[in-house]
Design a protein around this motif. Sequence first.
Motif, PDB file in Angstrom:
ATOM      1  N   ALA A   1      -3.844   8.274   4.291  1.00  0.00           N
ATOM      2  CA  ALA A   1      -5.069   7.489   4.192  1.00  0.00           C
ATOM      3  C   ALA A   1      -5.960   7.945   3.063  1.00  0.00           C
ATOM      4  N   PHE A   2      -5.721   9.124   2.544  1.00  0.00           N
ATOM      5  CA  PHE A   2      -6.532   9.602   1.440  1.00  0.00           C
ATOM      6  C   PHE A   2      -6.420   8.700   0.227  1.00  0.00           C
ATOM      7  N   ALA A   3      -5.426   7.876   0.163  1.00  0.00           N
ATOM      8  CA  ALA A   3      -5.257   6.980  -0.974  1.00  0.00           C
ATOM      9  C   ALA A   3      -6.429   6.028  -1.130  1.00  0.00           C
ATOM     10  N   LEU A   4      -7.197   5.851  -0.105  1.00  0.00           N
ATOM     11  CA  LEU A   4      -8.315   4.927  -0.167  1.00  0.00           C
ATOM     12  C   LEU A   4      -9.445   5.416  -1.055  1.00  0.00           C
ATOM     13  N   CYS A   5      -9.407   6.636  -1.492  1.00  0.00           N
ATOM     14  CA  CYS A   5     -10.540   7.230  -2.196  1.00  0.00           C
ATOM     15  C   CYS A   5     -10.618   6.888  -3.676  1.00  0.00           C
ATOM     16  N   ALA A   6      -9.820   6.014  -4.192  1.00  0.00           N
ATOM     17  CA  ALA A   6      -9.794   5.811  -5.640  1.00  0.00           C
ATOM     18  C   ALA A   6     -10.394   4.482  -6.054  1.00  0.00           C
ATOM     19  N   CYS A   7     -10.330   4.267  -7.339  1.00  0.00           N
ATOM     20  CA  CYS A   7     -10.824   3.011  -7.880  1.00  0.00           C
ATOM     21  C   CYS A   7      -9.732   1.963  -7.805  1.00  0.00           C
ATOM     22  N   GLY A   8     -10.127   0.701  -7.883  1.00  0.00           N
ATOM     23  CA  GLY A   8      -9.162  -0.378  -7.861  1.00  0.00           C
ATOM     24  C   GLY A   8      -9.880  -1.690  -7.713  1.00  0.00           C
ATOM     25  N   SER A   9      -9.158  -2.724  -7.327  1.00  0.00           N
ATOM     26  CA  SER A   9      -9.751  -4.037  -7.249  1.00  0.00           C
ATOM     27  C   SER A   9     -10.637  -4.203  -6.019  1.00  0.00           C
ATOM     28  N   GLN A  10     -10.523  -3.349  -5.031  1.00  0.00           N
ATOM     29  CA  GLN A  10     -11.356  -3.415  -3.838  1.00  0.00           C
ATOM     30  C   GLN A  10     -12.271  -2.198  -3.783  1.00  0.00           C
ATOM     31  N   ASN A  11     -13.374  -2.368  -3.092  1.00  0.00           N
ATOM     32  CA  ASN A  11     -14.235  -1.226  -2.825  1.00  0.00           C
ATOM     33  C   ASN A  11     -13.789  -0.634  -1.496  1.00  0.00           C
ATOM     34  N   ALA A  12     -13.170   0.514  -1.556  1.00  0.00           N
ATOM     35  CA  ALA A  12     -12.640   1.152  -0.352  1.00  0.00           C
ATOM     36  C   ALA A  12     -13.662   2.054   0.319  1.00  0.00           C
TER      37      ALA A  12
ATOM     38  N   LYS B   1      -9.563  17.837   5.562  1.00  0.00           N
ATOM     39  CA  LYS B   1      -8.824  17.880   4.301  1.00  0.00           C
ATOM     40  C   LYS B   1      -9.518  16.953   3.312  1.00  0.00           C
ATOM     41  N   THR B   2      -9.458  17.321   2.043  1.00  0.00           N
ATOM     42  CA  THR B   2     -10.019  16.456   1.009  1.00  0.00           C
ATOM     43  C   THR B   2      -8.914  16.033   0.057  1.00  0.00           C
ATOM     44  N   GLY B   3      -9.129  14.914  -0.594  1.00  0.00           N
ATOM     45  CA  GLY B   3      -8.133  14.418  -1.528  1.00  0.00           C
ATOM     46  C   GLY B   3      -8.700  13.335  -2.413  1.00  0.00           C
ATOM     47  N   THR B   4      -7.815  12.661  -3.097  1.00  0.00           N
ATOM     48  CA  THR B   4      -8.193  11.563  -3.983  1.00  0.00           C
ATOM     49  C   THR B   4      -7.416  10.314  -3.614  1.00  0.00           C
ATOM     50  N   VAL B   5      -7.919   9.181  -4.113  1.00  0.00           N
ATOM     51  CA  VAL B   5      -7.335   7.893  -3.758  1.00  0.00           C
ATOM     52  C   VAL B   5      -7.289   6.995  -4.982  1.00  0.00           C
ATOM     53  N   LYS B   6      -6.260   6.180  -5.024  1.00  0.00           N
ATOM     54  CA  LYS B   6      -6.138   5.171  -6.074  1.00  0.00           C
ATOM     55  C   LYS B   6      -5.841   3.840  -5.391  1.00  0.00           C
ATOM     56  N   VAL B   7      -6.640   2.820  -5.694  1.00  0.00           N
ATOM     57  CA  VAL B   7      -6.456   1.486  -5.123  1.00  0.00           C
ATOM     58  C   VAL B   7      -6.013   0.558  -6.238  1.00  0.00           C
TER      59      VAL B   7
ATOM     60  N   GLY C   1       0.153   3.211   1.083  1.00  0.00           N
ATOM     61  CA  GLY C   1      -0.118   2.301   2.189  1.00  0.00           C
ATOM     62  C   GLY C   1      -0.727   1.022   1.656  1.00  0.00           C
ATOM     63  N   THR C   2      -1.290   0.215   2.564  1.00  0.00           N
ATOM     64  CA  THR C   2      -1.961  -1.016   2.165  1.00  0.00           C
ATOM     65  C   THR C   2      -3.384  -1.024   2.713  1.00  0.00           C
ATOM     66  N   LEU C   3      -4.266  -1.682   1.964  1.00  0.00           N
ATOM     67  CA  LEU C   3      -5.648  -1.874   2.375  1.00  0.00           C
ATOM     68  C   LEU C   3      -5.964  -3.342   2.192  1.00  0.00           C
ATOM     69  N   LYS C   4      -6.300  -3.994   3.300  1.00  0.00           N
ATOM     70  CA  LYS C   4      -6.615  -5.418   3.241  1.00  0.00           C
ATOM     71  C   LYS C   4      -7.680  -5.735   4.280  1.00  0.00           C
ATOM     72  N   ASP C   5      -8.744  -6.351   3.834  1.00  0.00           N
ATOM     73  CA  ASP C   5      -9.823  -6.781   4.723  1.00  0.00           C
ATOM     74  C   ASP C   5     -10.331  -5.653   5.622  1.00  0.00           C
ATOM     75  N   GLY C   6     -10.489  -4.463   5.067  1.00  0.00           N
ATOM     76  CA  GLY C   6     -11.031  -3.344   5.824  1.00  0.00           C
ATOM     77  C   GLY C   6     -10.043  -2.677   6.770  1.00  0.00           C
TER      78      GLY C   6
END
Length: 126
Positions: free
Chosen positions: A18-29, A83-89, A105-110
């Motif tokens: 789930a740490f992947a959510l911490c990055a930049c991308g087309s969605q605001n995670a 735990k801490t980490g980084t994310v890329k969306v 993983g995937t992130l869609k609609d929260g």
Amino acid sequence: MKTAKKLVLAALMVAVMAFALCACGSQNADGTYVIESLNGQSVQTVIDSYKEMGLGEFTAEQLTKLVISGENCTLSAYQSDDKTGTVKVDGEKITITIDGKDEVGTLKDGTLTITESGISMVMKKK
């Protein structure tokens, strides 16, 4: 007891992903994500089984929570150090990096969904 250990391990593995959510991308995670289901079982079923095994009472947020802020995140999981980490969306694709290991993983609609080694976890944004 063996099932509980597997569920805790599964939750931790998924949380790492789930740490992947911490990055930049087309969605605001950015936000707080809380576990909703593990291997198709509702989080309440998991919590109830832990309680039956004498592991105490706790909430879904205490079981597994991921907080994302910008490109950084913090994962809190039951009976484990944060735990801490980084994310890329990238669109709906999420890549989480913790301790040099990437999980996808995937992130869609929260809703964050991660499947690793046959273990699936769904987390919802609060």
